[in-house]
Design an enzyme around this catalytic site. Structure first.
Site, short mmCIF file in Angstrom:
data_model
loop_
_atom_site.label_atom_id
_atom_site.label_comp_id
_atom_site.label_asym_id
_atom_site.label_seq_id
_atom_site.Cartn_x
_atom_site.Cartn_y
_atom_site.Cartn_z
N HIS A 154 -131.60 -79.20 35.96
CA HIS A 154 -131.04 -79.02 34.63
C HIS A 154 -130.14 -77.79 34.65
O HIS A 154 -130.41 -76.83 35.39
CB HIS A 154 -132.11 -78.95 33.54
CG HIS A 154 -133.16 -77.89 33.73
ND1 HIS A 154 -132.94 -76.56 33.43
CD2 HIS A 154 -134.44 -77.95 34.19
CE1 HIS A 154 -134.04 -75.87 33.67
NE2 HIS A 154 -134.96 -76.68 34.15
N ASP B 94 -129.41 -75.94 31.96
CA ASP B 94 -129.71 -74.94 30.92
C ASP B 94 -130.86 -74.03 31.33
O ASP B 94 -131.60 -74.32 32.27
CB ASP B 94 -130.03 -75.64 29.59
CG ASP B 94 -131.24 -76.57 29.70
OD1 ASP B 94 -131.27 -77.39 30.64
OD2 ASP B 94 -132.15 -76.46 28.86
N ASP C 150 -135.63 -71.11 37.70
CA ASP C 150 -135.69 -72.32 36.87
C ASP C 150 -134.32 -72.60 36.28
O ASP C 150 -134.05 -72.21 35.16
CB ASP C 150 -136.76 -72.10 35.78
CG ASP C 150 -137.01 -73.33 34.94
OD1 ASP C 150 -136.51 -74.40 35.28
OD2 ASP C 150 -137.72 -73.20 33.93
N GLU D 48 -132.62 -79.43 28.83
CA GLU D 48 -133.97 -79.78 29.30
C GLU D 48 -135.00 -78.89 28.64
O GLU D 48 -136.10 -79.31 28.27
CB GLU D 48 -134.04 -79.65 30.83
CG GLU D 48 -135.33 -80.18 31.44
CD GLU D 48 -136.41 -79.12 31.65
OE1 GLU D 48 -137.49 -79.48 32.13
OE2 GLU D 48 -136.17 -77.93 31.32
N GLU E 98 -137.47 -78.31 40.27
CA GLU E 98 -138.12 -77.25 39.49
C GLU E 98 -138.86 -76.30 40.42
O GLU E 98 -139.22 -76.68 41.54
CB GLU E 98 -139.12 -77.87 38.49
CG GLU E 98 -138.50 -78.70 37.39
CD GLU E 98 -137.88 -77.87 36.28
OE1 GLU E 98 -138.01 -76.62 36.31
OE2 GLU E 98 -137.25 -78.47 35.39
N HIS F 200 -139.02 -68.43 32.68
CA HIS F 200 -139.18 -68.24 31.22
C HIS F 200 -139.63 -66.82 30.88
O HIS F 200 -140.16 -66.58 29.80
CB HIS F 200 -140.18 -69.24 30.61
CG HIS F 200 -139.74 -70.68 30.76
ND1 HIS F 200 -140.17 -71.68 29.94
CD2 HIS F 200 -138.90 -71.28 31.64
CE1 HIS F 200 -139.64 -72.82 30.30
NE2 HIS F 200 -138.86 -72.60 31.34
ZN LIG Z 1 -136.91 -76.05 34.57
#
Ligand SMILES: [Zn+2]
Length: 392
Positions: free
Chosen positions: A79, A81, A111, A143, A170, A364
């Site tokens: 992804h 984003d 990520d 995503e 991932e 994150h």
């Molecule tokens: Zn991810």
């Protein structure tokens, strides 16, 4: 860089990662600049590039083909984003890759722009080979906010060459992940009718009916435990539900005219989601019949926040077989709790695994990073792909 952290394409991959991190491609914001940059890189490399967009046209998915446009290729999926940042929490600017102590820091390094950089570093070399089956590069938007891009991408592939397997890159620390639970999230709003609490029969309490509905949902736990697939690798082994928030009513002495609650289920198999929906539809019908004898306008409205399919365990998955042969030996294939696009691809008929550089534990979070050694190892394993695509 020395020792294990070395690969002929490592310099290329690190340069690409710097460029990717510099795009502040936070979910729900436009990503067409990043996708345009990738399209430019694949010019003269990919034999076909197709883009699919969101309704605003400011966000795009990319599906590129390297090699012949035939079925049976391998899709390398990521992804574009990233999750939002609070720059104040970061030691260095989050959208400037910072190379330090064998790591690259920056939002998205783990990520999952590190994986994408490794794929793009290889792409020109793959294009120069005489592949019998293609390598596809898939990049989605949004995503991180409910997997909005992947379904649009899948829809756009109806007339595209069908990959035989997908690797979703991932951050798994380069461990092969063969299954994850699904994640279905909802907001349910109950409409009742207000009235004086001393005369409850002349009103319809949204709070009371919401709690009855919730009680029925939680009451499915036993059934769901019994439905757990034999040999389930998940902990817990079965599908779970959770009501996370609830809000409603006006005062102690007033029958509540409205109530809403947010809930989810984490299905271990797609059929469990159908089971919960069917049972709750029956419950709802029963409650509504009662409510509407007093107030015809009473109702339940459930809004889907997201319905992310799980990646179901399949011992015979061609994607797991691919990873076993790329990695050699008998690598352990694990399961994880978080959701990825792999479940959506599997549901669309593309067997998938999750495997990529970086640690989900730093994703994150502020000061997200990926180990350079992980990128080098990823490059090395991806470098074995053409060997698996030469013969039919
Ligand atoms: Zn991810």
């Amino acid at each position: 860089m020395s020792g294990t952290a070395d690969h002929p394409l490592l310099g290329d991959a690190l340069g690409i990662l710097d460029d990717l991190v510099a795009f502040p491609s936070v979910a729900l914001t436009p990503n067409v600049d990043l996708i345009g940059w990738v399209v430019d890189r694949l010019d003269g490399v990919a034999s076909d590039v197709r883009l699919s967009h969101d309704p605003t046209g400011t966000k795009a998915n990319l599906f590129a083909t390297i090699g012949p446009a035939v079925d049976g290729g391998i899709m390398l999926a990521g992804h574009s984003d990233v999750v939002p940042v609070d720059p104040g929490d970061w030691t260095t600017p989050p959208f400037e890759a910072d190379h330090c102590d064998g790591r690259v820091y920056g939002r998205g390094t783990a990520d999952m722009k590190g994986f994408v950089a490794c794929v793009l570093a290889h792409a020109p070399r793959w294009a120069a080979l005489d592949l019998e089956r293609p390598i596809h590069v898939a990049l989605t938007y949004d995503e991180e906010d409910g997997f909005h891009g992947a379904p649009v991408l899948i829809e756009s592939l109806s007339d595209a060459p069908r990959p035989a397997a997908a690797i979703v890159g991932e951050p798994t620390g380069l461990q092969v992940i063969g299954a994850h639970k699904g994640c279905y999230e909802y907001t349910t709003t109950v409409t009742g009718m207000d009235g004086h609490s001393s005369r409850p029969a002349e009103a319809v309490s949204a709070v009371h009916h919401a709690t009855r509905w919730i009680g029925e949902l939680l009451g499915l736990a036993g059934d769901l435990a019994e439905r757990a697939p034999a040999g389930s690798r998940f902990k817990p082994a079965h599908t779970t539900t959770n009501v996370g928030t609830i809000a409603g009513g006006m005062a102690r002495c007033t029958v509540a005219p409205g109530c809403s609650f947010e809930w989810e289920m984490r299905p271990v198999q797609g059929s469990d989601a159908g089971f919960v929906k069917t049972r709750m539809a029956e419950v709802e019908e029963r409650l509504l019949a009662e409510m509407r004898t007093v107030h015809p306008g009473a109702g339940f409205v459930t809004e889907v926040v997201c319905e992310i399919d799980g990646l179901e365990w399949d011992e015979d998955s061609p994607a797991i077989a691919l990873m076993r042969s790329l990695l050699g030996g008998d690598p352990e294939v694990g399961v994880v709790a978080y959701g990825t696009e792999a479940g959506l691809y599997q549901t669309a008929g593309i067997p998938s695994v999750v495997w990529g550089p970086g640690d989900i534990g730093v994703a994150h979070r502020p000061d997200e990073y990926v180990e350079v050694a992980d990128l080098a190892a990823c490059l090395s394993i991806l470098g074995r792909l053409p060997g698996h695509l030469a013969a039919g």
